[in-house]
Structure formats: structure tokens, C-alpha cells
Design a protein around this motif. Structure first.
Motif, PDB file in Angstrom:
ATOM      1  N   ARG A 230       0.814  -1.220   0.000  1.00  0.00           N
ATOM      2  CA  ARG A 230       0.000   0.000   0.000  1.00  0.00           C
ATOM      3  C   ARG A 230       0.845   1.266   0.000  1.00  0.00           C
ATOM      4  N   TRP A 231       1.885   1.334   0.855  1.00  0.00           N
ATOM      5  CA  TRP A 231       2.664   2.558   0.983  1.00  0.00           C
ATOM      6  C   TRP A 231       4.151   2.248   1.087  1.00  0.00           C
ATOM      7  N   THR A 232       4.919   3.232   0.696  1.00  0.00           N
ATOM      8  CA  THR A 232       6.361   3.239   0.951  1.00  0.00           C
ATOM      9  C   THR A 232       6.704   4.560   1.619  1.00  0.00           C
TER      10      THR A 232
ATOM     11  N   GLY B 130      19.907  -0.267  -2.215  1.00  0.00           N
ATOM     12  CA  GLY B 130      18.741   0.038  -3.042  1.00  0.00           C
ATOM     13  C   GLY B 130      18.620   1.505  -3.416  1.00  0.00           C
ATOM     14  N   LEU B 131      19.320   2.393  -2.727  1.00  0.00           N
ATOM     15  CA  LEU B 131      19.223   3.823  -3.004  1.00  0.00           C
ATOM     16  C   LEU B 131      20.489   4.377  -3.660  1.00  0.00           C
ATOM     17  N   TRP B 132      21.389   3.481  -4.080  1.00  0.00           N
ATOM     18  CA  TRP B 132      22.612   3.983  -4.691  1.00  0.00           C
ATOM     19  C   TRP B 132      22.326   4.646  -6.034  1.00  0.00           C
ATOM     20  N   SER B 133      22.897   5.823  -6.233  1.00  0.00           N
ATOM     21  CA  SER B 133      22.934   6.476  -7.541  1.00  0.00           C
ATOM     22  C   SER B 133      23.960   7.596  -7.476  1.00  0.00           C
ATOM     23  N   PRO B 134      24.648   7.875  -8.579  1.00  0.00           N
ATOM     24  CA  PRO B 134      25.606   8.990  -8.560  1.00  0.00           C
ATOM     25  C   PRO B 134      24.920  10.332  -8.358  1.00  0.00           C
ATOM     26  N   GLU B 135      23.645  10.446  -8.807  1.00  0.00           N
ATOM     27  CA  GLU B 135      22.912  11.694  -8.611  1.00  0.00           C
ATOM     28  C   GLU B 135      22.660  11.954  -7.127  1.00  0.00           C
ATOM     29  N   LEU B 136      22.294  10.897  -6.377  1.00  0.00           N
ATOM     30  CA  LEU B 136      22.071  11.067  -4.942  1.00  0.00           C
ATOM     31  C   LEU B 136      23.396  11.357  -4.229  1.00  0.00           C
ATOM     32  N   PHE B 137      24.463  10.733  -4.690  1.00  0.00           N
ATOM     33  CA  PHE B 137      25.803  11.020  -4.163  1.00  0.00           C
ATOM     34  C   PHE B 137      26.097  12.515  -4.284  1.00  0.00           C
ATOM     35  N   GLY B 138      25.811  13.064  -5.459  1.00  0.00           N
ATOM     36  CA  GLY B 138      26.040  14.489  -5.675  1.00  0.00           C
ATOM     37  C   GLY B 138      25.110  15.364  -4.860  1.00  0.00           C
TER      38      GLY B 138
ATOM     39  N   ALA C 151       9.994   7.252  -9.640  1.00  0.00           N
ATOM     40  CA  ALA C 151      11.289   6.980  -9.016  1.00  0.00           C
ATOM     41  C   ALA C 151      11.343   7.567  -7.617  1.00  0.00           C
ATOM     42  N   TRP C 152      12.025   6.859  -6.731  1.00  0.00           N
ATOM     43  CA  TRP C 152      12.211   7.333  -5.356  1.00  0.00           C
ATOM     44  C   TRP C 152      13.313   8.388  -5.272  1.00  0.00           C
ATOM     45  N   LEU C 153      14.353   8.244  -6.088  1.00  0.00           N
ATOM     46  CA  LEU C 153      15.543   9.069  -5.907  1.00  0.00           C
ATOM     47  C   LEU C 153      15.266  10.568  -6.042  1.00  0.00           C
TER      48      LEU C 153
ATOM     49  N   LYS D 225       8.875  11.267   3.123  1.00  0.00           N
ATOM     50  CA  LYS D 225       7.948  11.328   2.001  1.00  0.00           C
ATOM     51  C   LYS D 225       7.187  10.018   1.970  1.00  0.00           C
ATOM     52  N   VAL D 226       5.904  10.086   1.687  1.00  0.00           N
ATOM     53  CA  VAL D 226       5.073   8.892   1.594  1.00  0.00           C
ATOM     54  C   VAL D 226       4.597   8.753   0.155  1.00  0.00           C
ATOM     55  N   VAL D 227       4.803   7.596  -0.440  1.00  0.00           N
ATOM     56  CA  VAL D 227       4.343   7.324  -1.802  1.00  0.00           C
ATOM     57  C   VAL D 227       3.523   6.041  -1.786  1.00  0.00           C
ATOM     58  N   ARG D 228       2.591   5.967  -2.686  1.00  0.00           N
ATOM     59  CA  ARG D 228       1.763   4.770  -2.787  1.00  0.00           C
ATOM     60  C   ARG D 228       2.584   3.605  -3.328  1.00  0.00           C
TER      61      ARG D 228
END
Length: 311
Positions: free
Chosen positions: A113-115, A171-179, A142-144, A133-136
Motif C-alpha cells: 500500500r505505501w512506501t 537500493g538507493l545507490w545512484s551517482p545523482e544522490l551522491f552528488g 522513481a524514489w531518488l 515522504k510517503v508514496v503509494r
């Protein structure tokens, strides 16, 4: 081990004083509702709606159904997250007098139901949520970008002299989030999968990550270089804790002398915190049925309650 300084007694930092710091963002009515919600949460240890309303009715001349309607309207009011999220972070760091701050960014699901994407201060083997943040569940999107938006809201919330480390799982790795973490002048410590390649600065060719693993448990390897094909300049930390079945592969912007791979273990406190304050996660989602942002004020009550009663 994190050893923050604590105030000597609860009277040095009562709920009323803490709520004064939120007055710039909330109306007097919202402050009053939040005060009662906090009082009930700390006294009962739960946010079960019926129990809270019956408890408050015993303390006031207001009927339980009236309390139910008041709290419902409170949860549905607009949520000034741009001012409340930075305020919560400053309050936690100031009150606990943390010499350094470890933030865990994680996602937890409630069935299909939620994340809930949550960023929290990990301390005393628990987590104090300061942004979310709550998403269905089972919906596209995308979460990132949502995680990056949360980080942007907190930019400048803490003095530059306070070192901040942001811990994330694979699960949350990305170079954009790193930046995005670096743009806050904070330090990422992000776990990645063991598959992939890393080119050390002293090497001409990229090497498989697994080939850089320490020979045995209880050791750490830190190598400066470039990660993956997009040539992200960073440090690779391979930490194999004593007794652990497998090593952690971490990317950070810290030099070898300034990083310890065992810090990543603090992220586990995020999961322990969710179990400890399971009502928080459930309540975040259960009052989010409108998904218009109005759920947030009720959640602030839970977070501040965790802050006052659990930190």
C-alpha cells in the motif's frame, strides 16, 4: 561509538519549550493540537485514535468525538515542510549536542500500500525522523528524485562546522544522490553491490570490486579512484567486520584517514528504530490517505514525541 552530551534533566528541555521553536511555522491552534497530541503519545505510548481521544477527554471537558474531529482537521491542514524539516534537524542536533551527525536515508514498505522514504538522525541505537515522504505502493515513479528533494530542503540547516555523514543502503545507490548529498556539504557513505569495477588512482585499468576485498575479516581497505563507467571520483571503502559473513562495499568523498567503514553499521539503527517506533511508520501512512501533504502535521507529533521520549 557516538557519545552525544545530554541535558541533565527533562525539565531543562520540556515539551512547551521545544514547541516554541515551531511557532514560526505553525499557527497557535496547530501548536495547541500538537501539544495535546504529544502529551497523549508520551503518556500512552501509542497513537491509537480511540485511546488518544478517550484519554484527552478525561483530562479536558471536551468529548471524545470532538477530540476525534479536532485531530482529524489537524492532520488535514497544510504542512510547511520547508520550514519544519530543517527545524526538526536543528532541534535534534542542538538538544543532543551531537559533535557529529549520522543521518540514515532508507525506505520502508507497508505491504503493497505505501512506501515511506525517511531521513533520520541515528543515535542511541534508535532513529529520530526529521524528514519523510510517503508514496503509494505499486505505482510508477522513481524514489531518488524524492530523496534529493528532501536533502535540498535541509540544505544549510546545520552549521558548516558540524560534520554530517549520510548512510544509504544498496537500493538507493545512484551517482545523482551522491552528488545531492555533497551539495549539502555533507559526506555520503553509500553501500553498493559487489558487482562492478573501480579504477584506483594509481592504476591504469579498472578492477573488479571483489578483487579489492581484504584478505580476511576484521580489516578495512580504502582506495581513492573512479567508480564505474561514469568515472565518479570518490573513495572506495571495503570494510569486513569481525564475524561478518561478507564485506561492505561503500563509496564516499572522504579521504582514507578520515573514514571508518564501521560507521555504516549505524544505518542498522534505522531499521531497529522502525521496529521500536512501529506506530510511527504505520501512522505516517495511515493518515496519508489524501496524499495532499496535509498528513504531515500529525506526523510531526510522532517525530517530536520520539525525540522527547525516546532520544
Amino acid at each position: 561509538m557516538i557519545t552525544p552530551k545530554r541535558h541533565n534533566t527533562a525539565e531543562e528541555y520540556p515539551i512547551a519549550t521545544l514547541l516554541q521553536h515551531l511557532q514560526h511555522a505553525l499557527t497557535p491552534t496547530q501548536i495547541d493540537r500538537l501539544h495535546w497530541l504529544l502529551f497523549a503519545l508520551i503518556a500512552l505510548g501509542t497513537l491509537a485514535q480511540t485511546r488518544v481521544c478517550l484519554y484527552l477527554a478525561q483530562l479536558t471537558p471536551i468529548a471524545p468525538n470532538t477530540w476525534r474531529q479536532r485531530l482529524k482537521r489537524f492532520r488535514q491542514q497544510p504542512f510547511p515542510e520547508q520550514t519544519l524539516f530543517p527545524t526538526l534537524l536543528r532541534l535534534v542536533v542542538e538538544w543532543l549536542r551531537l559533535p557529529e551527525v549520522f543521518l540514515a536515508l532508507d525506505a520502508t514498505t507497508l505491504g503493497n500500500r505505501w512506501t515511506v522514504l525517511a531521513l533520520g538522525v541515528v543515535v542511541h541505537q534508535h532513529t529520530i525522523p526529521i524528514a519523510w515522504k510517503v508514496v503509494r505502493g505499486n505505482t510508477k515513479g522513481a524514489w531518488l528524485p524524492l530523496c534529493e528533494a528532501m536533502l535540498a530542503l535541509l540544505r544549510g540547516a546545520l552549521p558548516k562546522s558540524v560534520p554530517v555523514y549520510v548512510l544509504t543502503d544498496r537500493g538507493l545507490w545512484s551517482p545523482e544522490l551522491f552528488g545531492a548529498i555533497q551539495r549539502n556539504r555533507w559526506h555520503p557513505l553509500m553501500r553498493i553491490n559487489a558487482q562492478g569495477y573501480f579504477r584506483p588512482l594509481w592504476g591504469r585499468r579498472a578492477r573488479a570490486l571483489a578483487s579489492l576485498c581484504p584478505a580476511r575479516a576484521g580489516q578495512q581497505v580504502v582506495i581513492a579512484g573512479e567508480a564505474f563507467r561514469y568515472r565518479l571520483r570518490c573513495s572506495l571503502v571495503v570494510f569486513w567486520g569481525a564475524g561478518a559473513q561478507e564485506p561492505w562495499y561503500l563509496l564516499t568523498d572522504l579521504p582514507a584517514r578520515a573514514v571508518c567503514g564501521s560507521w555504516y553499521g549505524y544505518r542498522m539503527w534505522m531499521e531497529q528504530g522502525f521496529r521500536w517506533q512501529g506506530a510511527w511508520v504505520f501512522w505516517v501512512a495511515s493518515v496519508s490517505c489524501g496524499f495532499g501533504g496535509g498528513y504531515g502535521l500529525g506526523v510531526v507529533g510522532v517525530c517530536v514525541g520520539v525525540f522527547v521520549g525516546g532520544a
